[in-house]
Design a protein around this motif. Structure first.
Motif, PDB file in Angstrom:
ATOM      1  N   PRO A  80       0.821  -1.206   0.000  1.00  0.00           N
ATOM      2  CA  PRO A  80       0.000   0.000   0.000  1.00  0.00           C
ATOM      3  C   PRO A  80       0.859   1.262   0.000  1.00  0.00           C
ATOM      4  CG  PRO A  80      -0.024  -1.032   2.168  1.00  0.00           C
ATOM      5  CD  PRO A  80       0.714  -1.956   1.249  1.00  0.00           C
ATOM      6  N   VAL A  81       0.427   2.252  -0.748  1.00  0.00           N
ATOM      7  CA  VAL A  81       1.011   3.589  -0.679  1.00  0.00           C
ATOM      8  C   VAL A  81       0.076   4.367   0.232  1.00  0.00           C
ATOM      9  CG1 VAL A  81       1.597   5.687  -1.954  1.00  0.00           C
ATOM     10  CG2 VAL A  81       2.026   3.437  -2.979  1.00  0.00           C
ATOM     11  N   PRO A  82       0.571   4.759   1.405  1.00  0.00           N
ATOM     12  CA  PRO A  82      -0.330   5.395   2.375  1.00  0.00           C
ATOM     13  C   PRO A  82      -0.731   6.797   1.952  1.00  0.00           C
ATOM     14  CG  PRO A  82       1.929   5.482   3.166  1.00  0.00           C
ATOM     15  CD  PRO A  82       1.935   4.659   1.901  1.00  0.00           C
ATOM     16  N   ASP A  83      -1.861   7.238   2.459  1.00  0.00           N
ATOM     17  CA  ASP A  83      -2.297   8.609   2.263  1.00  0.00           C
ATOM     18  C   ASP A  83      -1.585   9.452   3.313  1.00  0.00           C
ATOM     19  OD1 ASP A  83      -3.521  11.064   2.073  1.00  0.00           O
ATOM     20  OD2 ASP A  83      -5.551  10.246   1.936  1.00  0.00           O
ATOM     21  N   CYS A  84      -0.558  10.167   2.893  1.00  0.00           N
ATOM     22  CA  CYS A  84       0.243  11.003   3.803  1.00  0.00           C
ATOM     23  C   CYS A  84      -0.195  12.458   3.770  1.00  0.00           C
ATOM     24  CB  CYS A  84       1.718  10.891   3.443  1.00  0.00           C
ATOM     25  SG  CYS A  84       2.400   9.247   3.668  1.00  0.00           S
ATOM     26  N   GLY A  85      -1.303  12.724   3.114  1.00  0.00           N
ATOM     27  CA  GLY A  85      -1.827  14.079   3.048  1.00  0.00           C
ATOM     28  C   GLY A  85      -1.561  14.730   1.707  1.00  0.00           C
TER      29      GLY A  85
END
Length: 113
Positions: free
Chosen positions: A66-71
């Motif tokens: 997963p590529v996280p939602d970092c904003g």
């Protein structure tokens, strides 16, 4: 000349760097504004980063991560990292994958302009 024959890692890196820089310079109001199919431009870019990451991992024979939602303010960096990873994984031996990534970048660029 077809898109596939002109697709190189260098072209992908250049295209992803241009789009990533645009997102890095984008004001919050534009980053968070909705575009067709996405709640925001940042969300559209994150979706692209996730597709680029998945393509790179697939070429490496590895499972997707997963590529996280970092904003919204991190999405330009996420695009750059995942795009460079794909260019490295594809090398010169996967022109179809490079062409698909370039087309995906162009579509997201048009959508988020």
């Amino acid at each position: 000349m077809s898109e596939q024959t002109t697709a190189t890692p260098a072209r992908l890196t250049e295209a992803v760097d241009r789009l990533a820089d645009r997102f890095r310079a984008m004001p919050q109001s534009r980053l968070l504004a909705a575009v067709p199919g996405h709640p925001s431009r940042a969300a559209a870019a994150l979706d692209l980063a996730r597709r680029l990451a998945d393509a790179a991992r697939a070429l490496e024979g590895l499972p997707a991560l997963p590529v996280p939602d970092c904003g919204a303010f991190a999405v330009g960096d996420q695009l750059a990292v995942t795009g460079h990873d794909l260019a490295l994984a594809a090398g010169d031996g996967h022109p179809a994958e490079l062409a698909a990534a370039l087309a995906d970048l162009a579509d997201t660029d048009r959508l988020t302009a």
